[in-house]
Design a protein around this motif. Structure first.
Motif, PDB file in Angstrom:
ATOM      1  N   LEU A 237     -16.140  29.712  17.803  1.00  0.00           N
ATOM      2  CA  LEU A 237     -17.256  29.883  16.871  1.00  0.00           C
ATOM      3  C   LEU A 237     -18.042  28.594  16.621  1.00  0.00           C
ATOM      4  O   LEU A 237     -19.279  28.620  16.610  1.00  0.00           O
ATOM      5  CB  LEU A 237     -16.739  30.472  15.548  1.00  0.00           C
ATOM      6  CG  LEU A 237     -17.822  31.030  14.607  1.00  0.00           C
ATOM      7  CD1 LEU A 237     -18.640  32.101  15.310  1.00  0.00           C
ATOM      8  CD2 LEU A 237     -17.177  31.592  13.343  1.00  0.00           C
TER       9      LEU A 237
ATOM     10  N   CYS B  10     -22.836  31.865  10.640  1.00  0.00           N
ATOM     11  CA  CYS B  10     -22.310  32.965  11.450  1.00  0.00           C
ATOM     12  C   CYS B  10     -20.834  33.197  11.137  1.00  0.00           C
ATOM     13  O   CYS B  10     -20.087  32.249  10.900  1.00  0.00           O
ATOM     14  CB  CYS B  10     -22.484  32.659  12.937  1.00  0.00           C
ATOM     15  SG  CYS B  10     -24.224  32.409  13.442  1.00  0.00           S
TER      16      CYS B  10
ATOM     17  N   PRO C  40     -17.339  35.922  12.233  1.00  0.00           N
ATOM     18  CA  PRO C  40     -16.871  36.945  13.187  1.00  0.00           C
ATOM     19  C   PRO C  40     -16.916  38.337  12.571  1.00  0.00           C
ATOM     20  O   PRO C  40     -16.616  38.518  11.395  1.00  0.00           O
ATOM     21  CB  PRO C  40     -15.442  36.504  13.494  1.00  0.00           C
ATOM     22  CG  PRO C  40     -15.032  35.668  12.330  1.00  0.00           C
ATOM     23  CD  PRO C  40     -16.275  35.000  11.831  1.00  0.00           C
TER      24      PRO C  40
ATOM     25  N   VAL D 248     -20.012  38.430  16.642  1.00  0.00           N
ATOM     26  CA  VAL D 248     -20.374  37.518  15.563  1.00  0.00           C
ATOM     27  C   VAL D 248     -21.645  38.029  14.896  1.00  0.00           C
ATOM     28  O   VAL D 248     -22.544  38.560  15.569  1.00  0.00           O
ATOM     29  CB  VAL D 248     -20.606  36.079  16.103  1.00  0.00           C
ATOM     30  CG1 VAL D 248     -21.047  35.142  14.995  1.00  0.00           C
ATOM     31  CG2 VAL D 248     -19.329  35.564  16.752  1.00  0.00           C
TER      32      VAL D 248
END
Length: 355
Positions: A78, A92, A94, A111
């Motif tokens: 990420l 952002c 998940p 995401v």
């Protein structure tokens, strides 16, 4: 076209199961919404296993093993992908845990990134597996249910931009390319000296307007043709030709006779050449294909704004000088024309023999 072919080859290679290091590709699909951007990241199990120091990549394809290492995978991947909307970084998170794609020996992570509203331009960057200098990420951008943009991110080109198909996207294009057009004409000494050379002999407002219009029409035509790849003469031809146009306008000023004024035709003819010069700069700016029309218009309009600024200032100064002393005005025209011709000659020699 070469990048699209490479993407197809990469898809085929990555889809095959391999015990050795597979083709070093990953995939990111970005779907643009009004207040949210959804991202789907697909990475080969081999690369993820390397990051987690897992000896056998196949173990990550087992649902139980994957669930046990899910948080570690998110923590690694990420932070290595980012999105910014209109210059503001998006947060952002998940949307669930990683999923196994056993038929592709890959893992998928979804995401979700929230935004304040419709974005004008998205900037996306990815460096998913820095341990591998040859790793590439195939980036696909979707908007309104259709694929709009494709690009490849790697170590040398880790980021890409996408101008959305909204009003905000159009404004973002204008804000990017209009100032670029103004900047380019103001820092281009050959273009500026060509314009100054056309103005040295003075003339009525109508005559000057014809010259500016002719130059604008000509370079707008070739700028568009070159940017659309319809006609792309090499820079080694265009740049010396621009220098020769500067030489020609200076010499024509010195040889002009009473009643003969070909400057509008000179502006028209050599404006075609200068348009190819503008296009060379525009191509280096990586034009957004989806907003090609607006980017061309904005850059060209910026060139016109810069050009008009020069014309107004120079024409006013020359008219003021002639109003005070006609003799001084004629002398400046002669001296200025000599300087223009000499500068153009110097550029021509540099561009033909010294570059």
């Amino acid at each position: 076209m070469p990048r699209l072919a490479l993407a197809i080859v990469g898809t085929v290679l990555a889809a095959s199961r391999a015990s050795a290091h597979p083709a070093p590709f990953s995939y990111v699909d970005v779907t643009v919404g009004e207040r949210r951007v959804d991202v789907v990241l697909v990475a080969h199990a081999f690369d993820v296993a390397h990051e987690l120091a897992v000896e056998s990549p196949e173990t990550l394809l087992d649902p139980k093993q994957l669930a046990a290492r899910g948080d570690d995978i998110v923590a690694r991947l990420l932070p290595r992908f980012g999105l910014a909307a209109d210059g503001r970084g998006l947060s952002c998170r998940p949307s669930g845990m990683p999923e196994a794609l056993a038929d592709r020996s890959a893992l998928r992570l979804r995401v979700s990134c929230d935004s304040d509203g419709p974005a004008g331009v998205l900037r996306m960057w990815a460096e998913l597996f820095p341990y591998d200098p040859t790793h590439q990420t195939f980036l696909n951008v979707y908007e309104r249910g259709a694929l709009q943009s494709q690009s490849i991110l790697d170590r040398d080109h880790p980021a890409a931009e996408y101008f959305t198909g909204t009003r905000q996207g159009v404004l973002a294009v204008v804000r990017r390319f209009l100032p670029a057009g103004v900047h380019h004409i103001l820092i281009g000494p050959d273009h500026l000296l060509f314009l100054v050379g056309l103005l040295l002999l003075g003339g009525s407002v109508r005559r000057l307007a014809w010259m500016v219009t002719a130059f604008t029409a000509a370079h707008s035509l070739t700028l568009s043709m070159a940017a659309l790849a319809l006609v792309t003469p090499p820079a080694r031809v265009v740049e010396p030709a621009i220098a020769l146009s500067v030489v020609y306008v200076g010499i024509d000023n010195l040889l002009v006779k009473d009643g003969r004024d070909l400057r509008p035709w000179i502006a028209l003819g050599f404006g075609l050449v200068h348009g190819f010069g503008f296009a060379g700069v525009l191509r280096e700016m990586d034009l957004p294909r989806r907003a090609l029309g607006w980017s061309l218009f904005s850059f060209n309009f910026g060139v016109e704004i810069g050009q008009l600024l020069v014309v107004v200032v120079v024409a006013f100064a020359l008219a003021l000088l002639r109003a005070r002393s006609e003799r001084a005005g004629r002398r400046l025209a002669v001296v200025g024309s000599v300087v223009v011709a000499l500068a153009g000659s110097l550029w021509f020699v540099q561009r033909v023999f010294l570059s």
